[in-house]
Design an enzyme around this catalytic site. Structure first.
Site, PDB file in Angstrom:
ATOM      1  CB  SER A 158      -0.896   0.018   1.243  1.00 36.91           C
ATOM      2  OG  SER A 158      -1.454   1.299   1.459  1.00 36.91           O
ATOM      3  CE1 TYR A 183      -2.665  -1.428   5.916  1.00 39.91           C
ATOM      4  CE2 TYR A 183      -2.210   0.853   5.297  1.00 39.91           C
ATOM      5  CZ  TYR A 183      -2.668  -0.413   4.970  1.00 39.91           C
ATOM      6  OH  TYR A 183      -3.126  -0.660   3.692  1.00 39.91           O
TER       7      TYR A 183
END
Length: 320
Positions: A158, A183
């Site tokens: 990502s 994350y």
């Protein structure tokens, strides 16, 4: 031979769909394993691959939900897998290996994002454990089935990897927790995994890629409070997506991982980070959050992470 981290001019872009990048490609006789291939981008990936003729195995933590979502799709089978449980990873891999089949495309698509502080296994931080360590163990356990001379392993990362490199002094966030930085670390790990796997596997004809699929509103946001998504300008108070031009559809979001797994344009390449159906450019310090950060493609950090991951999981298909 390493691949340059620069665009190749694929002819596709941010608006391309998975079906469009597969146009003219016949996947009959090919087999893909797509983790999380029953929801969001994973579901669109499974649909497009089967439409092109591939068989797809979907390992799923919620097996009943997966079977319901995939009902009616030809060429799909569902099995159980919880990436946060290494015994579950072992069980799935052993069942697959016992079938005697080989894997042409391994797409590590499943993941969690910005969850509250959660511990799995021996106290591991859940995002690092699920997004990275679970997939690390899975690919290494499935390695005997990954087809030499053409298979590809695709690690869905990502743009969130910009939030954090690897926190080598505290990878499990035992000294304070930030859900977005955690994350980011997990997504950086996804890129570093592909970098080192490609280095280890290229001489066998197996190549690895990492990618940013784009911004898409999917069940990946399940852990985010509505108020936070409103504050970020993603949705309004009624739950409607704002600035739709800033988000991709699931069909567009699945395109880069399908392109990574199947495109002949990437033959002979590997170990690079992709976005918008092309190789991404290196990120510019102080610039917009696009491209790939140097900490995510550093070969020394990739090797260090591989060694740490092998130590934590007890699995390394390439150990001497």
């Amino acid at each position: 031979m390493s691949t340059a981290q620069h665009k190749i001019g694929s002819g596709f872009g941010a608006n391309s769909t998975a079906d469009e990048v597969l146009e003219g490609i016949d996947l009959t006789g090919k087999l893909a394993v797509v983790t999380g291939g029953y929801s969001g981008l994973g579901l669109e990936t499974t649909r497009s691959l089967t439409k092109a003729g591939a068989r797809v195995v979907v390992p799923a933590r919620r097996r009943a939900a997966a079977e319901e979502a995939l009902a009616g799709l030809e060429g799909v089978e569902v099995d159980e897998l919880d990436l946060g449980d290494l015994e579950s990873v072992r069980g799935f891999a052993e069942r697959f290996l016992a079938s005697g089949r080989t894997i042409d495309f391994m797409i590590d698509n499943a993941g969690i994002m910005a969850c509250p502080e959660t511990r799995v296994g021996p106290g591991w931080e859940a995002q690092f454990a699920t997004n990275h360590l679970g997939h690390f163990a899975l690919v290494n356990r499935l390695w005997p089935a990954i087809e030499p001379g053409g298979a590809r392993v695709v690690s869905v990362s990502s743009r969130g990897h910009h939030f954090s490199g690897i926190r080598w002094d505290d990878v499990h966030w035992r000294q304070g927790y930030d859900k977005w930085e955690a994350y980011g670390q997990a997504k950086t790990a996804n890129v570093l995994f592909a970098v080192h796997l490609d280095r280890l596997a290229a001489d066998r004809g197996v190549r690895a890629f990492a990618l940013h699929p784009g911004g898409i509103i999917t069940p990946l946001q399940r852990h985010l409070p509505k108020a936070e998504m409103v504050e970020r300008g993603w949705i309004d108070e009624q739950g409607n997506v704002l600035n739709p031009e800033g988000f991709k559809s699931p069909e567009q979001g699945a395109a880069t991982q399908v392109w990574a797994a199947t495109s002949p344009q990437l033959d002979g390449m590997g170990g690079v980070y992709l976005e918008d159906c092309d190789i991404a450019e290196p990120a510019v310090d102080g610039g917009e959050r696009s491209g790939v950060k140097a900490w995510a493609t550093d070969t020394e950090q990739a090797a260090r992470l591989w060694a740490l991951s092998a130590e934590l999981t007890g699995v390394d298909a390439f150990a001497a």
